[in-house]
Design a protein around this motif. Structure first.
Motif, PDB file in Angstrom:
ATOM      1  N   ILE A  53       4.478 -40.852 -21.831  1.00 49.11           N
ATOM      2  CA  ILE A  53       5.507 -40.273 -22.692  1.00 49.11           C
ATOM      3  C   ILE A  53       6.806 -41.027 -22.444  1.00 49.11           C
ATOM      4  O   ILE A  53       7.385 -40.937 -21.345  1.00 49.11           O
ATOM      5  N   ARG A  54       7.251 -41.758 -23.462  1.00 49.42           N
ATOM      6  CA  ARG A  54       8.536 -42.456 -23.335  1.00 49.42           C
ATOM      7  C   ARG A  54       9.630 -41.487 -23.785  1.00 49.42           C
ATOM      8  O   ARG A  54       9.539 -40.886 -24.865  1.00 49.42           O
ATOM      9  N   THR A  55      10.610 -41.275 -22.916  1.00 55.13           N
ATOM     10  CA  THR A  55      11.656 -40.291 -23.208  1.00 55.13           C
ATOM     11  C   THR A  55      13.027 -40.951 -23.042  1.00 55.13           C
ATOM     12  O   THR A  55      13.126 -42.067 -22.525  1.00 55.13           O
ATOM     13  N   PHE A  89       1.738 -38.032 -18.597  1.00 51.64           N
ATOM     14  CA  PHE A  89       1.716 -36.767 -19.325  1.00 51.64           C
ATOM     15  C   PHE A  89       2.047 -35.579 -18.411  1.00 51.64           C
ATOM     16  O   PHE A  89       2.850 -34.711 -18.754  1.00 51.64           O
ATOM     17  N   GLN A  90       1.435 -35.522 -17.236  1.00 53.08           N
ATOM     18  CA  GLN A  90       1.654 -34.349 -16.376  1.00 53.08           C
ATOM     19  C   GLN A  90       3.063 -34.339 -15.777  1.00 53.08           C
ATOM     20  O   GLN A  90       3.611 -33.265 -15.531  1.00 53.08           O
ATOM     21  N   GLU A  91       3.654 -35.520 -15.554  1.00 55.75           N
ATOM     22  CA  GLU A  91       5.056 -35.537 -15.098  1.00 55.75           C
ATOM     23  C   GLU A  91       5.950 -34.922 -16.181  1.00 55.75           C
ATOM     24  O   GLU A  91       6.853 -34.132 -15.897  1.00 55.75           O
ATOM     25  N   TYR A  92       5.637 -35.285 -17.443  1.00 58.80           N
ATOM     26  CA  TYR A  92       6.423 -34.754 -18.571  1.00 58.80           C
ATOM     27  C   TYR A  92       6.169 -33.251 -18.728  1.00 58.80           C
ATOM     28  O   TYR A  92       7.095 -32.444 -18.802  1.00 58.80           O
ATOM     29  N   PHE A  93       4.882 -32.873 -18.758  1.00 53.07           N
ATOM     30  CA  PHE A  93       4.491 -31.522 -19.157  1.00 53.07           C
ATOM     31  C   PHE A  93       4.695 -30.497 -18.042  1.00 53.07           C
ATOM     32  O   PHE A  93       5.221 -29.410 -18.279  1.00 53.07           O
ATOM     33  N   VAL A  94       4.278 -30.843 -16.842  1.00 52.06           N
ATOM     34  CA  VAL A  94       4.351 -29.863 -15.737  1.00 52.06           C
ATOM     35  C   VAL A  94       5.635 -30.059 -14.932  1.00 52.06           C
ATOM     36  O   VAL A  94       6.443 -29.136 -14.806  1.00 52.06           O
ATOM     37  N   ALA A  95       5.847 -31.286 -14.406  1.00 55.21           N
ATOM     38  CA  ALA A  95       7.016 -31.468 -13.529  1.00 55.21           C
ATOM     39  C   ALA A  95       8.311 -31.286 -14.310  1.00 55.21           C
ATOM     40  O   ALA A  95       9.244 -30.657 -13.833  1.00 55.21           O
ATOM     41  N   GLN A 115       8.495 -29.871 -17.422  1.00 56.99           N
ATOM     42  CA  GLN A 115       8.412 -28.719 -18.342  1.00 56.99           C
ATOM     43  C   GLN A 115       8.673 -29.107 -19.804  1.00 56.99           C
ATOM     44  O   GLN A 115       9.335 -28.352 -20.544  1.00 56.99           O
ATOM     45  N   SER A 116       8.231 -30.297 -20.215  1.00 53.10           N
ATOM     46  CA  SER A 116       8.358 -30.811 -21.594  1.00 53.10           C
ATOM     47  C   SER A 116       9.810 -30.883 -22.068  1.00 53.10           C
ATOM     48  O   SER A 116      10.059 -30.871 -23.283  1.00 53.10           O
ATOM     49  N   GLU A 117      10.769 -30.947 -21.134  1.00 52.07           N
ATOM     50  CA  GLU A 117      12.182 -30.917 -21.550  1.00 52.07           C
ATOM     51  C   GLU A 117      12.727 -32.261 -22.058  1.00 52.07           C
ATOM     52  O   GLU A 117      13.478 -32.280 -23.038  1.00 52.07           O
ATOM     53  N   PRO A 118      12.372 -33.403 -21.434  1.00 49.44           N
ATOM     54  CA  PRO A 118      12.966 -34.663 -21.906  1.00 49.44           C
ATOM     55  C   PRO A 118      12.662 -34.921 -23.386  1.00 49.44           C
ATOM     56  O   PRO A 118      11.596 -34.540 -23.892  1.00 49.44           O
ATOM     57  N   VAL A 119      13.616 -35.543 -24.067  1.00 53.35           N
ATOM     58  CA  VAL A 119      13.439 -35.853 -25.500  1.00 53.35           C
ATOM     59  C   VAL A 119      12.529 -37.083 -25.623  1.00 53.35           C
ATOM     60  O   VAL A 119      12.761 -38.117 -24.993  1.00 53.35           O
ATOM     61  N   ILE A 120      11.493 -36.945 -26.452  1.00 52.33           N
ATOM     62  CA  ILE A 120      10.495 -38.016 -26.602  1.00 52.33           C
ATOM     63  C   ILE A 120      10.979 -39.060 -27.602  1.00 52.33           C
ATOM     64  O   ILE A 120      11.468 -38.714 -28.681  1.00 52.33           O
ATOM     65  N   THR A 121      10.819 -40.329 -27.247  1.00 54.92           N
ATOM     66  CA  THR A 121      11.106 -41.391 -28.215  1.00 54.92           C
ATOM     67  C   THR A 121       9.815 -42.074 -28.677  1.00 54.92           C
ATOM     68  O   THR A 121       9.759 -42.638 -29.756  1.00 54.92           O
ATOM     69  N   ALA A 144       5.288 -28.172 -31.299  1.00 53.63           N
ATOM     70  CA  ALA A 144       6.362 -28.026 -32.294  1.00 53.63           C
ATOM     71  C   ALA A 144       7.536 -28.946 -31.932  1.00 53.63           C
ATOM     72  O   ALA A 144       8.089 -29.641 -32.799  1.00 53.63           O
ATOM     73  N   LYS A 145       7.896 -28.963 -30.655  1.00 55.22           N
ATOM     74  CA  LYS A 145       8.987 -29.836 -30.197  1.00 55.22           C
ATOM     75  C   LYS A 145       8.633 -31.304 -30.467  1.00 55.22           C
ATOM     76  O   LYS A 145       9.475 -32.086 -30.914  1.00 55.22           O
ATOM     77  N   MET A 146       7.380 -31.668 -30.236  1.00 56.52           N
ATOM     78  CA  MET A 146       6.955 -33.053 -30.465  1.00 56.52           C
ATOM     79  C   MET A 146       7.002 -33.408 -31.954  1.00 56.52           C
ATOM     80  O   MET A 146       7.408 -34.508 -32.323  1.00 56.52           O
ATOM     81  N   LEU A 147       6.569 -32.472 -32.818  1.00 54.91           N
ATOM     82  CA  LEU A 147       6.630 -32.731 -34.269  1.00 54.91           C
ATOM     83  C   LEU A 147       8.070 -33.063 -34.647  1.00 54.91           C
ATOM     84  O   LEU A 147       8.341 -34.033 -35.356  1.00 54.91           O
ATOM     85  N   TYR A 148       9.005 -32.262 -34.143  1.00 55.83           N
ATOM     86  CA  TYR A 148      10.424 -32.462 -34.464  1.00 55.83           C
ATOM     87  C   TYR A 148      10.910 -33.822 -33.957  1.00 55.83           C
ATOM     88  O   TYR A 148      11.487 -34.618 -34.699  1.00 55.83           O
TER      89      TYR A 148
END
Ligand code: FO1
Length: 325
Positions: free
Chosen positions: A152-154, A161-167, A169-175, A249-253
């Motif tokens: 996941i590039r942010t 993926f698990q650093e983004y999702f778990v560590a 909490q899906s907060e960084p903005v994805i590019t 939903a956040k990813m779609l946006y």
């Protein structure tokens, strides 16, 4: 080597193939195994979320499917119910961060999988063995036996993926979402045949970017899907503009799509025949009608085991309806 189910299903019958990743998919597959013979169902599972945890390969999406089909999934949909944390607690006592929470019972799965891999077995073989030991008759397969991480590039840097999702909490903005091994990873044995000979193909209500797309990125899979004569149906993971679980939903946006079932339908439209969305979203029907595929709505919310079965019944009925035309 243990004997495994790494061959095509013994019945030799054309399979109901479900492309899957995550908790929503696992619940849907459980619904399907309540209304179809389990050995008539094959699951092609995402491995982009896999991680190496204290030297052990952990496959969260495969395990979530197996645990759910075995009826032992944890309260949040992943891990094993009534698990213990004493091993994790001890790691913390010893100064580890332990941000990825592996329970004591769950650890047994990883020990068995890793023993098979260390003895020269493949992930497909390890998965078959874990299904056998849990009495799961659905044919659960990894899409590839190779390493195929989702990165996941942010705006804060690149994360697994698990650093983004778990560590985080899906907060960084994805590019961007990247698959560094997408050209070298091979489909696992039998996967392309399962798709080309399928009786029907379901894209489970999973995250399109980090559950389904990693599967489609493996060389040959997208083409096999497009070329397969089987009717192809996708179920929306977005209901009322929100994901039941996770960051879809956040990813779609952030990836520039409509944050709705319509946004998901547009992603899948190039390779499916039917898109199913929730009746809550029926006001989207006029826009859905403008797509070049069939679309239909039904209740897709899976509150409990009976709800999973009902959704499988609803979706299968819609598929049968479309096949008449
Ligand atoms: N999800 C979390 O939010 N926190 C965890 O600590 C965590 C641990 C974990 C361990 C094993 C496993 O199979 C799944 C686990 N999950 C955890 C869920 C996992 O991150 C997600 O289900 C998927 O990777 C997304 O599909």
């Amino acid at each position: 080597m243990p004997s495994t189910t790494n061959q095509d299903p013994a019945s030799g019958k054309r399979q109901i193939v479900i492309i899957a990743g995550g908790v929503g998919a696992a619940r849907f597959i459980d619904g399907m195994q309540q209304i179809h013979p389990p050995d008539s169902i094959s699951v092609i599972c995402n491995v982009g979320d896999d991680l190496t945890w204290n030297g052990l390969k952990v496959c969260p999406d495969i395990d979530t499917v197996i645990y759910t089909l075995a009826g032992i999934e944890g309260e949040l949909g992943w891990g094993i119910q009534d698990d213990f944390t004493s091993m994790l607690d001890e790691l913390t006592v010893l100064g580890d961060e332990a941000w990825f929470r592996i329970g004591n019972r769950d650890l047994a799965t990883h020990l068995i999988r890793n023993r098979i891999l260390q003895n020269g077995g493949t992930l497909s073989e390890a998965t078959g063995e874990l299904c056998r030991r849990r009495n799961v008759s659905v044919n659960v397969r990894p899409v590839t036996d190779d390493n195929h991480p989702t990165m996941i590039r942010t705006t804060e840097g690149i994360l697994t993926f698990q650093e983004y999702f778990v560590a985080r909490q899906s907060e960084p903005v994805i590019t961007n979402i990247e698959f560094p091994n997408k050209d070298s990873a091979l489909p696992a044995p039998g996967i392309l045949d399962l798709i080309s000979t399928a009786e029907s193909i379901y894209i489970a209500p999973s995250n399109p970017f980090v559950s389904i797309e990693p599967i489609l990125q493996i060389p040959g899979i997208r083409d096999a899907l497009i070329e397969s004569k089987a009717p192809k149906i996708a179920i929306s993971p977005i209901i009322g503009g929100k994901a039941i679980k996770g960051p879809a939903a956040k990813m779609l946006y952030e990836m520039g799509h409509d944050v709705s079932a319509l946004g998901v339908a547009k992603i899948y439209a190039p390779f499916i025949d039917l898109f199913v969305y929730d009746t809550i979203d029926q006001e989207l029907t006029p826009s859905m009608d403008s797509l070049a595929i069939q679309t239909a709505h039904c209740d897709t919310i899976m509150k409990d085991r009976l709800g999973r079965k009902q959704v499988a019944v609803n979706v299968t009925a819609l598929l049968n309806e479309v096949q008449k035309y």
